[in-house]
Design an enzyme around this catalytic site. Structure first.
Site, PDB file in Angstrom:
ATOM      1  N   ASN A  33     -21.885 -20.952  23.768  1.00 14.99           N
ATOM      2  CA  ASN A  33     -22.199 -20.784  25.191  1.00 14.99           C
ATOM      3  C   ASN A  33     -21.026 -20.949  26.025  1.00 14.99           C
ATOM      4  OD1 ASN A  33     -25.227 -20.403  25.753  1.00 14.99           O
ATOM      5  ND2 ASN A  33     -25.054 -22.071  24.408  1.00 14.99           N
ATOM      6  N   HIS A  79     -30.673 -25.272  27.665  1.00 13.77           N
ATOM      7  CA  HIS A  79     -31.430 -26.065  26.717  1.00 13.77           C
ATOM      8  C   HIS A  79     -32.311 -24.891  25.738  1.00 13.77           C
ATOM      9  CE1 HIS A  79     -33.889 -29.145  24.797  1.00 13.77           C
ATOM     10  NE2 HIS A  79     -35.134 -28.293  24.867  1.00 13.77           N
TER      11      HIS A  79
HETATM   12  C1  GAR Z   1     -27.276 -24.395  22.210  1.00 12.67           C
HETATM   13  O1  GAR Z   1     -28.529 -23.685  21.534  1.00 12.67           O
HETATM   14  C2  GAR Z   1     -27.552 -25.171  23.294  1.00 12.67           C
HETATM   15  O2  GAR Z   1     -28.522 -24.793  24.021  1.00 12.67           O
HETATM   16  C3  GAR Z   1     -28.039 -26.355  22.608  1.00 12.67           C
HETATM   17  O3  GAR Z   1     -27.136 -26.869  21.518  1.00 12.67           O
HETATM   18  C4  GAR Z   1     -26.648 -25.414  21.201  1.00 12.67           C
HETATM   19  C5  GAR Z   1     -25.065 -25.481  21.373  1.00 12.67           C
HETATM   20  O4  GAR Z   1     -24.583 -24.378  21.007  1.00 12.67           O
HETATM   21  N1  GAR Z   1     -28.146 -27.588  23.456  1.00 12.67           N
HETATM   22  C6  GAR Z   1     -28.701 -28.392  23.277  1.00 12.67           C
HETATM   23  O5  GAR Z   1     -29.682 -28.689  22.377  1.00 12.67           O
HETATM   24  C7  GAR Z   1     -28.841 -29.646  24.579  1.00 12.67           C
HETATM   25  N2  GAR Z   1     -29.797 -30.578  24.220  1.00 12.67           N
HETATM   26  P1  GAR Z   1     -23.148 -23.807  21.436  1.00 12.67           P
HETATM   27  O6  GAR Z   1     -22.130 -25.116  21.072  1.00 12.67           O
HETATM   28  O7  GAR Z   1     -22.831 -22.967  20.581  1.00 12.67           O
HETATM   29  O8  GAR Z   1     -22.981 -23.541  22.742  1.00 12.67           O
END
Ligand code: GAR
Length: 190
Positions: free
Chosen positions: A14, A110
């Site tokens: 992200n 989220h």
């Molecule tokens: C993503 O899916 C985000 O939405 C989630 O963790 C992942 C991170 O991926 N966030 C949560 O669960 C927050 N509580 P990334 O590091 O590749 O962006």
């Protein structure tokens, strides 16, 4: 462009989507700092490769003192000049102290259609609950975990043969367009 700090704990996909958005001339933000609470976060390499300033503030060196860790995080974000924080897979529950300091100026993404499935393991939970639809939410951070005002959501179908992994992949694709889109709208509205 508004300076923003992106907080990560891991992969940083992200964050990468936000980096790519910020590289566009008409996008209203630029990243002044990528900060991780974990020294081994893969996303740090991605940020360094994009020539961004990175910083690690390892929560493990603060023992149980969550606020002491957050004071350092807050100082680092402030020192970078950031006026907004984007949590991007930042896997720490924040104390009311930090939440209050950044109230209305901290966004989170989220992986569920909040208020459904707050917390962890959202994809597994959606499948177990027999949900036909799932997705992701960008919201303002308040002290209730995953409870802040919703700024935007994206939806995906849950398919009969989905595993948590296949569903997570479908949601993640949407996360990468939703977060920059909502961030842009949020800044332009302010
Ligand atoms: C993503 O899916 C985000 O939405 C989630 O963790 C992942 C991170 O991926 N966030 C949560 O669960 C927050 N509580 P990334 O590091 O590749 O962006």
């Amino acid at each position: 462009k508004l300076p923003i700090a992106v907080l990560i704990s891991g992969r940083g996909s992200n964050m990468k989507a936000l980096i790519e958005a910020c590289e566009k001339p008409d996008f209203p933000a630029r990243i002044s700092l990528v900060l991780s609470n974990r020294p081994d976060a893969i996303g740090l390499d991605v940020a360094r490769n994009a020539q961004l300033t990175t910083q690690v503030i390892d929560h493990k060196t603060f023992g149980k003192d969550r606020e002491a860790h957050e004071r350092k995080v807050h100082e680092a974000v402030k020192a970078s000049g950031a006026e907004l924080i984007c949590l991007a897979g930042y896997m720490r529950v924040l104390t009311p102290w930090l939440v209050e300091k950044w109230y209305g100026k901290m966004l989170n993404i989220h992986p569920s259609l909040l208020p459904a499935f707050p917390g962890l393991h959202t994809h597994e939970a959606a499948i177990k609950a027999g949900a036909h639809e799932h997705g992701c939410t960008v919201h303002l951070v308040t002290s209730g975990v995953d409870e802040g005002p919703i700024l935007g959501q994206a939806r995906v179908p849950v398919l009969a043969d989905d595993t948590p992994e296949s569903l997570a992949g479908r949601v993640l694709v949407e996360e990468h367009t939703l977060y920059p889109k909502i961030l842009k709208e949020f800044i332009e509205r302010k």
